[in-house]
Motif scaffolding. Structure first.
Motif, PDB file in Angstrom:
ATOM      1  N   LEU A 189      48.906  93.137  62.560  1.00 32.83           N
ATOM      2  CA  LEU A 189      48.580  91.837  63.155  1.00 32.83           C
ATOM      3  C   LEU A 189      48.520  90.733  62.101  1.00 32.83           C
ATOM      4  O   LEU A 189      48.931  89.598  62.364  1.00 32.83           O
ATOM      5  N   GLU A 190      48.032  91.041  60.918  1.00 31.84           N
ATOM      6  CA  GLU A 190      48.008  90.042  59.842  1.00 31.84           C
ATOM      7  C   GLU A 190      49.421  89.614  59.478  1.00 31.84           C
ATOM      8  O   GLU A 190      49.687  88.423  59.261  1.00 31.84           O
ATOM      9  N   LYS A 191      50.332  90.565  59.399  1.00 33.02           N
ATOM     10  CA  LYS A 191      51.727  90.250  59.070  1.00 33.02           C
ATOM     11  C   LYS A 191      52.366  89.416  60.184  1.00 33.02           C
ATOM     12  O   LYS A 191      53.078  88.430  59.911  1.00 33.02           O
ATOM     13  N   ALA A 192      52.108  89.783  61.434  1.00 34.64           N
ATOM     14  CA  ALA A 192      52.659  89.030  62.562  1.00 34.64           C
ATOM     15  C   ALA A 192      52.121  87.603  62.571  1.00 34.64           C
ATOM     16  O   ALA A 192      52.854  86.640  62.838  1.00 34.64           O
ATOM     17  N   ARG A 193      50.838  87.472  62.262  1.00 33.07           N
ATOM     18  CA  ARG A 193      50.214  86.146  62.211  1.00 33.07           C
ATOM     19  C   ARG A 193      50.842  85.299  61.105  1.00 33.07           C
ATOM     20  O   ARG A 193      51.140  84.109  61.300  1.00 33.07           O
ATOM     21  N   ALA A 194      51.072  85.910  59.945  1.00 36.02           N
ATOM     22  CA  ALA A 194      51.654  85.193  58.813  1.00 36.02           C
ATOM     23  C   ALA A 194      53.089  84.760  59.102  1.00 36.02           C
ATOM     24  O   ALA A 194      53.554  83.737  58.574  1.00 36.02           O
ATOM     25  N   GLU A 195      53.774  85.510  59.933  1.00 36.70           N
ATOM     26  CA  GLU A 195      55.169  85.188  60.283  1.00 36.70           C
ATOM     27  C   GLU A 195      55.263  84.176  61.415  1.00 36.70           C
ATOM     28  O   GLU A 195      56.361  83.829  61.856  1.00 36.70           O
ATOM     29  N   GLY A 196      54.111  83.717  61.906  1.00 38.28           N
ATOM     30  CA  GLY A 196      54.104  82.690  62.935  1.00 38.28           C
ATOM     31  C   GLY A 196      54.362  83.191  64.339  1.00 38.28           C
ATOM     32  O   GLY A 196      54.712  82.409  65.232  1.00 38.28           O
ATOM     33  N   LYS A 197      54.170  84.500  64.567  1.00 37.53           N
ATOM     34  CA  LYS A 197      54.377  85.039  65.907  1.00 37.53           C
ATOM     35  C   LYS A 197      53.225  84.643  66.827  1.00 37.53           C
ATOM     36  O   LYS A 197      52.121  84.332  66.365  1.00 37.53           O
TER      37      LYS A 197
END
Length: 439
Positions: A82-90
């Motif tokens: 979820l942190e990675k998805a958040r950082a990618e602007g999803k």
């Protein structure tokens, strides 16, 4: 402005897709032509069913390419995925948020809330709507014995459970909101009974019409359009007759008898669920005859007082009961069926619930003869002794702590005798464990 479903055209990824509600939502979106994928921590019956429908599910973590990510409240919001998805602007949505958005696509939304009974009452309501030929979609947090955790015959009505955990039901804007009961639960996110009641009031206020349980002293204080109950209310049951705990009763609408109904599910509590479903269906314009016929078609939900088989020839029943009030109802039903002794197996669900409702758990489990307390299903929580299964056992002299499936089999084999009934209670993995012990 594009609809929610149109904005999902790029695909939706579900983190925790194997949950009963999450898998239903994934299936609903997939049926609408939206590309759906997901992952879960383990294999399960829902994971296998999704794969059979052509939905890709990974056990463990993987790369997310979809622009929209849905996650269950049981997942750590700071997990690596979820942190990675958040950082990618999803776009990140909780299960409650996407449920509210899907419901918003329907002209009429009926939501069923309460500490217990939601799954059965919503399933009953679905059988009524389907029998009456309504264009409806049903989403439940369990498995109806006929249609599983969701079914869709059209896009006019949306019927759903409305869960109070973390106030997720406030994501729903309903035409009709049903409140089955207001018993204190989820003490990890509600300070006290008053805090919980305020959440129910907000849930009801967001609806055009509210239906409440007149037998619940707190629920009746909520502004409402219609009430139901065994002892009070606009919709009442009278002339109750039980035949092996299958209840037949006369249903009255504002003191006028309108139908004689025979339920095909066990337990007096199901009469109250049927009254709630009747009230919601009547506000939707369905006739008493069609409602009665639909209620009689309902055959139950898995893990809701479900006969799963036998152990050494002794019948075993599983029930999702994990709150003291639910345990009391299941035990009363079992006692009405059993000629010998009801052998209770209970698995506590979360440490906070066990700690905060300890006195109530002790009181109801003391009703059982030598209850077996299985190790706690922690769900989302870290261990602490005050809310553990051993802490519960220490307060019930006749109780015995059970740590493993082999210990459970040994204890039941040593104690259960002819004419007894084994009653397995809990919302964790105890159902799966019990099924592994069957003849």
């Amino acid at each position: 402005m594009p609809s929610f479903l149109e904005t999902c055209a790029g695909g939706v990824y579900f983190v925790g897709i194997g949950g009963v509600s999450m898998s239903a939502l994934a299936g609903l979106l997939s049926e609408r032509g939206i590309r759906v994928r997901g992952c879960d921590a383990r294999e399960s019956v829902f994971v296998r069913e999704l794969r059979q429908r052509g939905i890709a599910v990974t056990v463990g973590e993987e790369e997310i390419t979809e622009p929209t990510v849905v996650y269950t409240e049981a997942v750590d919001i700071h997990s690596a995925m979820l942190e990675k998805a958040r950082a990618e602007g999803k776009r990140l949505l909780t299960r409650a948020q996407i449920l509210g958005m899907i419901a918003g696509e329907y002209p009429h939304v009926l939501s069923v809330a309460g500490c217990h009974g939601k799954t059965s009452a919503t399933s009953m309501l679905a059988h009524v709507f389907f029998h009456a030929g309504k264009q409806a979609t049903c989403h439940i947090g369990g498995e109806d014995l006929d249609f599983g955790n969701y079914r869709s015959t059209g896009n006019e009505y949306f019927l759903t459970e409305a869960c109070e955990f973390r106030r997720s039901f406030l994501s729903l804007e309903s035409e009709i909101a049903v409140i089955l009961n207001t018993d204190l639960d989820h003490t990890d996110c509600y300070k006290n009974a008053g805090d919980l009641l305020e959440a129910y009031k907000k849930f009801a206020a967001a609806a055009k019409s509210a239906i409440v349980n007149a037998d619940d002293a707190n629920a009746i204080s909520i502004p409402h359009a219609l009430t139901f109950g065994l002892h009070a209310g606009d919709i009442r049951a009278s002339k109750l007759y039980s035949d092996g705990e299958y209840y037949t009763f006369t249903l009255s609408e504002k003191n006028i008898p309108v139908a004689r109904i025979r339920l095909h599910v066990l337990g007096k509590v199901q009469v109250q669920n049927a009254l709630a479903a009747y009230a919601a269906a009547r506000l939707s314009g369905i006739s008493p005859r069609e409602i009665a016929e639909g209620l009689e078609e309902f055959r139950g939900v898995k893990r809701r007082f479900e006969r799963i088989g036998t152990l050494n020839g002794i019948p075993m029943i599983c029930d999702y009961a994990h709150h003291p009030a639910e345990i009391a109802a299941a035990l009363s039903t079992a006692e009405g069926l059993c000629r010998g002794t009801v052998r209770v197996v209970f698995q506590p669900h979360t440490y906070t619930r066990t700690r905060d409702l300890m006195a109530d758990f002790v009181a109801v489990l003391k009703r059982a003869e030598n209850p077996l307390i299985y190790r706690t299903y922690a769900a989302r929580e870290p261990f602490f002794f005050e809310g553990s299964a051993p802490a519960l056992v220490s307060r019930i002299p006749e109780a015995q702590y059970v740590q493993s499936p082999s210990d459970l089999r040994r204890c039941l084999t040593e104690t259960a005798q002819k004419d007894d009934l084994i009653l397995v209670l809990g919302a964790g993995d105890i159902d799966e464990i019990a099924r592994g012990l069957l003849d």
